[in-house]
Design a protein around this motif. Structure first.
Motif, PDB file in Angstrom:
ATOM      1  N   GLY A 228     -18.765 -17.939  56.377  1.00  0.00           N
ATOM      2  CA  GLY A 228     -19.347 -16.666  55.960  1.00  0.00           C
ATOM      3  C   GLY A 228     -20.244 -16.872  54.739  1.00  0.00           C
ATOM      4  O   GLY A 228     -21.353 -16.344  54.669  1.00  0.00           O
ATOM      5  N   ARG A 229     -19.779 -17.676  53.807  1.00  0.00           N
ATOM      6  CA  ARG A 229     -20.615 -17.975  52.634  1.00  0.00           C
ATOM      7  C   ARG A 229     -21.859 -18.746  53.065  1.00  0.00           C
ATOM      8  O   ARG A 229     -22.945 -18.518  52.543  1.00  0.00           O
ATOM      9  N   MET A 230     -21.703 -19.670  53.990  1.00  0.00           N
ATOM     10  CA  MET A 230     -22.863 -20.415  54.485  1.00  0.00           C
ATOM     11  C   MET A 230     -23.893 -19.450  55.071  1.00  0.00           C
ATOM     12  O   MET A 230     -25.071 -19.491  54.719  1.00  0.00           O
ATOM     13  N   CYS A 231     -23.429 -18.574  55.969  1.00  0.00           N
ATOM     14  CA  CYS A 231     -24.343 -17.662  56.662  1.00  0.00           C
ATOM     15  C   CYS A 231     -25.039 -16.715  55.690  1.00  0.00           C
ATOM     16  O   CYS A 231     -26.152 -16.279  55.937  1.00  0.00           O
ATOM     17  N   THR A 232     -24.360 -16.373  54.594  1.00  0.00           N
ATOM     18  CA  THR A 232     -24.933 -15.385  53.680  1.00  0.00           C
ATOM     19  C   THR A 232     -25.645 -16.043  52.497  1.00  0.00           C
ATOM     20  O   THR A 232     -26.142 -15.350  51.627  1.00  0.00           O
ATOM     21  N   THR A 233     -25.646 -17.368  52.438  1.00  0.00           N
ATOM     22  CA  THR A 233     -26.261 -18.037  51.291  1.00  0.00           C
ATOM     23  C   THR A 233     -27.375 -19.009  51.677  1.00  0.00           C
ATOM     24  O   THR A 233     -28.376 -19.112  50.983  1.00  0.00           O
ATOM     25  N   VAL A 234     -27.194 -19.745  52.768  1.00  0.00           N
ATOM     26  CA  VAL A 234     -28.148 -20.814  53.071  1.00  0.00           C
ATOM     27  C   VAL A 234     -29.440 -20.315  53.751  1.00  0.00           C
ATOM     28  O   VAL A 234     -30.526 -20.619  53.277  1.00  0.00           O
TER      29      VAL A 234
END
Ligand code: SF4
Lengths: 478, 218
Positions: A228-234
């Motif tokens: 989720g952090r990947m999808c919302t940050t990268v």
């Protein structure tokens, strides 16, 4: 595809018979549900704390609903001020169109997605694929389900219906150069390798929202994996989709909601990550998306909101605990419901969204045991709403989509007869006397009786009525 | 789709006015009442985080860079990503044989390839810790960007022992977070994990495989 299906009635009874015959599936669910139930019980062992947290959680959700229109406006205002672009969609088709137009504007080929039940409701993956955009599920469970070309069977644990062996075979078959292994750590590592490259390459990340804070314009997401952090940050663009009920009034409302959510869902005191997003990348910041979009979806929710009793459905924080504790869900599993939301919450939400014509059977897939009501962390009277929907299904009204769709002339006549028989002592005596003497001759295939005898043996009538027997025993006044 | 906006809000307003809800007051007493002494806070945080595979190192204000250096060297870490706030402290303690220090000092666009494939560990500060749930509070900044605590396989987090809160709620209300949230605020309670394969826990699915908390005593 989706629209053509919208007019067919879903046959839960048939699907559940198939599920019940699948011993492997039942074993997978039984093990998983027992585990989830006992872990949750440990979290709420202190009953005073449980009651206080639950009352707090319910009041937070109720307060949000009591000011829903104002809070949504405030959320929009604060998000906009923070640089998050807010979009409104009445239907899933509108929401899909909004998402697609953002993606087309930035010339997207690859999308990575975090777990989002609203995107399941939208059938977003199928829609984007029709438009030539590759969308990859990144939550491990969702990834497994996507590889298997299936749908999630649980809102928290999407691949709970499969065991390790089945997943090992799937990976071996579908992932390039994958070895066969039943070692969970190695399977997980395989998925990590595949998905890392995708996170780095994707132009857009899609996520859901667990709670949106009106006061600050903050989107809160909980997760364990980091996808989720990947999808919302990268990726350079982040699109969050949420049902309009997900808003809470204040930032301080978040801790109790999240605590109840993670403890009820998986029995964890908290998830590995609580991700609070308040704006896109600001000047000088070195990472994070340049654009953040929030799509607020109605899809029938404003209709649910219109009825004072049914409105409580919208309190839900999607913890899935009602599923884990449901004697029906735990036996048939999630797929039998053929709905984005299975189990108790599904049985009250989906018929209201999709209509009682298509989904009229769902509220009947319930023993009314009340287990879901007792564990629901925000005290939704699920069973009461279920009863109401059963009534709505047979009485035309404007409260629920396709109310009255299941009205049956035979059933109405039988009840009329029943009422008449009970209204006069003479009629009652004649009717019960007849039933006692001729009841056993009634064929099992009679309408209404058939619904009972389909799955149970036909009851045998005693030769005499209870009143007759009581009179014989000398009990007066019967 | 402003039509959708108007129609949704109009419907909601009409329904709410037709059936207003009376709401019981929100009693936060259950959260406010969760209190621990400073020592208990650290013990609790540590126990809870260790239960989900977090590793702990003890250090002081003076020796934490050396503690980090020695640990990373012993673990065979070759490259360490850091931000500007602690760059000088690390540089002062660095010795030959310690991992190469890499500063995250440019936009991710020019750095993605290296970030995803060429970095073993990232080190960040924290705003503090939470005893109730065993969590670290991270507020990434331009000097300490968001991906530092996510992409490298090992995340080293500095936690000052005097920055421990009882609950998430206490941390946000005492520090008035609602008056100004950063681009991204995070609670991190362990290394990345999943139980999506038959409820079996596996660590390091998408985020860091290891989380090392360096407790800095003052
Ligand atoms: S209805 Fe209650 S128990 Fe079920 S998912 Fe929603 S909040 Fe959880």
């Amino acid at each position: 595809m989706v629209d053509a299906a919208a007019h067919t009635t879903i046959d839960f009874a048939k699907a559940s018979r198939t599920a019940l015959a699948d011993q492997q599936l039942r074993g997978n669910f039984r093990r998983a549900m027992d585990g989830l139930m006992s872990k949750r019980a440990v979290q709420f062992a202190d009953s005073r704390e449980w009651h206080a947290m639950r009352a707090l959680g319910a009041s937070v959700r109720l307060r949000a609903l009591s000011k829903l229109p104002e809070l949504l406006e405030k959320l929009e205002e604060n998000c906009t001020r923070n640089g998050i672009r807010v979009h409104w969609a009445s239907t899933t088709a509108e929401a899909n169109a909004i998402v697609l137009s953002i993606m087309q504007r930035v010339d997207t080929r690859l999308v990575v997605k975090g777990k989002s039940m609203v995107s399941e409701e939208m059938h977003l993956n199928a829609f984007l694929e029709e438009h030539g955009i590759e969308i990859l599920e990144s939550d491990l469970g969702e990834y497994i389900v996507q590889l298997d070309e299936a749908t999630p069977s649980h809102i928290i644990m999407p691949a709970i219906h499969m065991n390790t062996k089945q997943i090992a075979h799937l990976f071996r078959q579908k992932i390039k150069d994958a070895e066969y292994t039943e070692d969970v750590a190695r399977l997980t590592d395989l998925a990590r390798r595949v998905l890392r490259a995708k996170f780095a390459a994707a132009e857009v990340g899609v996520s859901g929202v667990n709670a949106a804070v009106a006061e600050t314009g903050t989107l809160c997401l909980v997760e364990n994996e980091g996808n989720g952090r990947m999808c919302t940050t990268v990726p350079p663009v982040h699109i969050a989709v949420m049902g309009l009920e997900k808003v809470v009034e204040r930032l301080e409302d978040v801790p109790p909601v999240i605590s109840l959510l993670t403890r009820s869902a998986t029995g964890q005191p908290i998830t590995t990550y609580v991700n609070m997003i308040t704006s896109p990348r600001k000047d000088g910041e070195r990472d994070g998306p340049r654009e953040v979009h929030l799509v607020i979806l109605d899809n029938g929710r404003s209709n649910v909101y219109a009825d004072a009793e049914l409105r409580d459905t919208l309190r839900c924080i999607r913890c899935g605990a009602c599923m884990n504790h449901c004697p029906v869900y735990t036996k048939v599993g999630g797929h039998a419901y053929e709905a984005p939301y299975p189990g108790p919450i599904g049985k009250i939400l989906v018929p209201q969204i999709e209509g009682l014509d298509r989904r009229g059977e769902m509220p009947h897939a319930c023993t009314m045991c009340n287990a879901c009501v007792e564990i629901c962390p925000v005290k939704i009277p699920i069973v009461g709403i279920m009863g109401r929907l059963r009534a709505e299904a047979v009485h035309p009204s404007s409260a629920v989509k396709d109310a009255g769709a299941r009205a049956s002339r035979t059933e109405a006549l039988v009840w009329k007869g029943w009422a008449a028989a009970n209204a006069s002592p003479l009629a009652y005596r004649i009717a019960s006397g007849l039933a006692a003497r001729l009841g056993n001759m009634a064929p099992s295939s009679l309408p209404l009786l058939k619904d009972w005898t389909n799955v149970r043996t036909k009851p045998r009538f005693a030769g005499r009525t209870l009143h007759e027997m009581a009179r014989e025993k000398g009990i007066a006044d019967v | 789709m402003s039509d959708a906006r108007t129609s949704i809000l109009t419907r909601l307003r009409a329904s709410r006015d037709a059936h207003p809800v009376t709401v019981p007051p929100s009693d936060f007493g259950v959260l406010a009442g969760m209190r621990w002494s400073p020592e208990e806070r650290l013990d609790r945080l540590r126990t809870m985080m260790e239960a989900v595979h977090t590793e702990f190192l003890d250090a002081t204000e003076a020796d934490w860079p050396a503690v980090v250096r020695d640990f990373l060297r012993a673990e065979g870490v070759k490259t360490l990503l850091h931000g500007t706030p602690i760059a000088a402290a690390l540089a002062a303690a660095w010795t030959p044989g310690a991992p190469e220090r890499i500063a995250y000092d440019q936009p991710v666009e020019g750095f993605k390839e290296r970030l995803f494939t060429g970095i073993d560990a990232g080190i960040t500060t924290t705003l503090g810790g939470i005893a109730h749930t065993g969590s670290l509070i991270l507020w990434p900044t331009p000097e300490e960007p968001r991906l530092m605590s996510l992409v490298p396989p090992v995340h080293v987090a500095l936690l000052r022992a005097d920055r421990l809160y009882d609950t998430f709620w206490q941390a946000m209300t005492e520090n008035r977070w609602s008056q100004g949230m950063p681009t991204n605020a995070l609670l991190v309670s362990g290394p990345s994990k999943t139980a999506d394969i038959e409820q079996t826990l596996a660590y390091g699915v998408h985020g860091p495989k290891r989380l090392i908390v360096v407790v800095v005593r003052v």
